[in-house]
Design a protein around this motif. Structure first.
Motif, PDB file in Angstrom:
ATOM      1  N   LYS A   3      45.370  26.649 -18.075  1.00 41.52           N
ATOM      2  CA  LYS A   3      46.403  27.306 -18.881  1.00 41.52           C
ATOM      3  C   LYS A   3      47.718  27.272 -18.106  1.00 41.52           C
ATOM      4  CE  LYS A   3      47.112  29.648 -22.668  1.00 41.52           C
ATOM      5  NZ  LYS A   3      46.981  29.016 -23.959  1.00 41.52           N
ATOM      6  N   VAL A   4      48.804  26.938 -18.820  1.00 42.58           N
ATOM      7  CA  VAL A   4      50.120  26.814 -18.201  1.00 42.58           C
ATOM      8  C   VAL A   4      51.128  27.626 -19.002  1.00 42.58           C
ATOM      9  CG1 VAL A   4      51.968  25.177 -17.645  1.00 42.58           C
ATOM     10  CG2 VAL A   4      49.589  24.482 -17.423  1.00 42.58           C
ATOM     11  N   TRP A   5      52.002  28.336 -18.314  1.00 41.64           N
ATOM     12  CA  TRP A   5      53.133  29.030 -18.933  1.00 41.64           C
ATOM     13  C   TRP A   5      54.381  28.621 -18.171  1.00 41.64           C
ATOM     14  CZ3 TRP A   5      48.558  31.632 -17.955  1.00 41.64           C
ATOM     15  CH2 TRP A   5      47.905  32.161 -19.068  1.00 41.64           C
ATOM     16  N   GLU A   6      55.410  28.219 -18.879  1.00 44.21           N
ATOM     17  CA  GLU A   6      56.664  27.804 -18.253  1.00 44.21           C
ATOM     18  C   GLU A   6      57.842  28.289 -19.093  1.00 44.21           C
ATOM     19  OE1 GLU A   6      56.817  26.456 -15.336  1.00 44.21           O
ATOM     20  OE2 GLU A   6      54.799  25.667 -15.092  1.00 44.21           O
ATOM     21  N   ILE A   7      58.963  28.542 -18.430  1.00 46.29           N
ATOM     22  CA  ILE A   7      60.226  28.843 -19.099  1.00 46.29           C
ATOM     23  C   ILE A   7      61.253  27.885 -18.524  1.00 46.29           C
ATOM     24  CG2 ILE A   7      62.055  30.527 -19.489  1.00 46.29           C
ATOM     25  CD1 ILE A   7      59.968  32.720 -19.085  1.00 46.29           C
ATOM     26  N   GLY A   8      61.957  27.178 -19.401  1.00 40.54           N
ATOM     27  CA  GLY A   8      62.950  26.239 -18.917  1.00 40.54           C
ATOM     28  C   GLY A   8      63.813  25.716 -20.050  1.00 40.54           C
ATOM     29  N   ARG A   9      64.607  24.691 -19.734  1.00 44.54           N
ATOM     30  CA  ARG A   9      65.525  24.092 -20.704  1.00 44.54           C
ATOM     31  C   ARG A   9      65.172  22.629 -20.928  1.00 44.54           C
ATOM     32  NH1 ARG A   9      69.706  27.363 -21.933  1.00 44.54           N
ATOM     33  NH2 ARG A   9      70.196  29.012 -20.456  1.00 44.54           N
ATOM     34  N   LEU A  10      65.334  22.186 -22.176  1.00 45.96           N
ATOM     35  CA  LEU A  10      65.114  20.780 -22.499  1.00 45.96           C
ATOM     36  C   LEU A  10      66.198  19.941 -21.845  1.00 45.96           C
ATOM     37  CD1 LEU A  10      63.439  22.211 -24.803  1.00 45.96           C
ATOM     38  CD2 LEU A  10      63.901  20.171 -26.121  1.00 45.96           C
TER      39      LEU A  10
END
Length: 145
Positions: A3-10
């Motif tokens: 399981k992966v959770w990420e916050i970022g910008r395209l």
């Protein structure tokens, strides 16, 4: 558990593909996919104030891909959850290439619409921005229905 959770910008516009194949009944079925690279800030800054980022290739299918096609663009800040998928292929030079992608199971906006700047700078990553609170939005303001 994978399981992966990420916050970022395209880093650029999502790449959309429509894949057609025959189902078990011999009928033609079409699936949409969206792939994009997500720049995710690391949790620290250098002495000069610069912040490093990691870049993850993300792939979404079906409704998630349709959402990406309609609402995501370069610079959009999103939160994703999904799982890692590793694979390999042999390139045109005969060299085996190994890949790791995040298969997106869910993605959400990670900043309010007023804070988004179309074509924004993916290099400026602010991890302090709160998630978009959709509980206070009217149905007309929602980007999905």
């Amino acid at each position: 558990m994978n399981k992966v959770w990420e916050i970022g910008r395209l880093t650029k516009e999502p790449e959309i593909r429509y894949i057609s194949k025959k189902n078990g009944k011999g009928e033609e079925e079409s699936t949409v996919t969206a792939s994009y690279t997500l720049a995710v800030a690391r949790g620290y800054r250098h002495e000069d104030g610069q912040q490093d980022a990691d870049f993850f290739r993300c792939v979404a299918f079906g409704k998630n891909a349709e959402f990406a096609e309609k609402y995501l663009y370069k610079g959009t800040k999103i939160a994703i959850s999904g799982h890692l998928h590793s694979g390999s292929y042999t390139n045109k030079d005969g060299v085996k290439v190994y890949t790791v992608n995040i298969i997106v199971e869910q993605h959400e906006f990670a900043e309010s619409k007023r804070d988004q700047t179309p074509g924004g700078n993916a290099g400026e990553i602010d991890m302090d921005t709160e998630f978009l609170d959709i509980s206070k939005m009217s149905e007309e303001e929602l980007p999905f229905r």
